[in-house]
Motif scaffolding. Structure first.
Motif, PDB file in Angstrom:
ATOM      1  N   GLU A 195       0.792  -1.228   0.000  1.00 26.54           N
ATOM      2  CA  GLU A 195       0.000   0.000   0.000  1.00 26.54           C
ATOM      3  C   GLU A 195       0.828   1.285   0.000  1.00 26.54           C
ATOM      4  N   LYS A 196       1.789   1.399   0.899  1.00 26.89           N
ATOM      5  CA  LYS A 196       2.569   2.646   0.974  1.00 26.89           C
ATOM      6  C   LYS A 196       3.346   2.900  -0.317  1.00 26.89           C
ATOM      7  N   MET A 197       3.905   1.848  -0.874  1.00 29.81           N
ATOM      8  CA  MET A 197       4.644   2.000  -2.122  1.00 29.81           C
ATOM      9  C   MET A 197       3.689   2.349  -3.270  1.00 29.81           C
ATOM     10  N   ARG A 198       2.530   1.699  -3.289  1.00 29.10           N
ATOM     11  CA  ARG A 198       1.535   1.966  -4.329  1.00 29.10           C
ATOM     12  C   ARG A 198       1.109   3.427  -4.307  1.00 29.10           C
ATOM     13  N   VAL A 199       0.835   3.951  -3.110  1.00 31.59           N
ATOM     14  CA  VAL A 199       0.417   5.345  -2.976  1.00 31.59           C
ATOM     15  C   VAL A 199       1.516   6.278  -3.507  1.00 31.59           C
ATOM     16  N   ALA A 200       2.760   5.991  -3.163  1.00 30.00           N
ATOM     17  CA  ALA A 200       3.875   6.832  -3.628  1.00 30.00           C
ATOM     18  C   ALA A 200       4.018   6.764  -5.146  1.00 30.00           C
ATOM     19  N   MET A 201       3.894   5.571  -5.716  1.00 27.63           N
ATOM     20  CA  MET A 201       4.026   5.422  -7.165  1.00 27.63           C
ATOM     21  C   MET A 201       2.851   6.082  -7.896  1.00 27.63           C
TER      22      MET A 201
END
Length: 130
Positions: A68-74
């Motif tokens: 989730e955190k990586m997805r939001v950043a990407m």
């Protein structure tokens, strides 16, 4: 020296730099470093297959599999900012049935492929305290 670099780097400048570096090494170190160059060259060739071919659909599909955190950043950075990222390019290639392992196995010698496989395995001693 040329026979040590198969597959060779597709860009002549880098291929020549690899040859020049190998020529400076003592014979005992040359085989080891040549193998590392071959593995790197094969990986580079794989990644180059996706140059300019990653789509927004690939990007959206890739996002679905990220934490989730990586997805939001990407997502925040967007498709254009991520288009050339190696993980996204690898995802796009795999989606297009051009898997990394199959490509490497096809382009590397059986000995280099076995070495690559050994490197990819988690260490038998990982996590052990000495």
């Amino acid at each position: 020296m040329e026979e040590l670099l198969n597959p060779r780097h597709p860009l002549d400048t880098y291929h020549q730099a690899q040859l020049d570096f190998l020529a400076t090494l003592p014979e005992a170190q040359r085989t080891y470093h040549a193998r590392l160059f071959r593995l790197g060259n094969a990986c580079y060739r794989y990644q180059q297959q996706a140059a300019g071919e990653v789509t927004e659909d690939d990007f959206r599909h890739w996002l679905e599999g990220l934490p989730e955190k990586m997805r939001v950043a990407m997502e925040r950075d967007g498709f254009k900012a991520n288009k050339n990222s190696l993980p996204l390019r690898r995802h796009a290639l795999k989606r297009g049935d051009q898997g990394y392992d199959a490509f490497l196995q096809a382009i590397l010698s059986p000995e280099d492929w076995a070495y690559q496989q050994a490197l990819a395995q988690p260490s038998a001693h990982a996590g052990e305290e000495g």
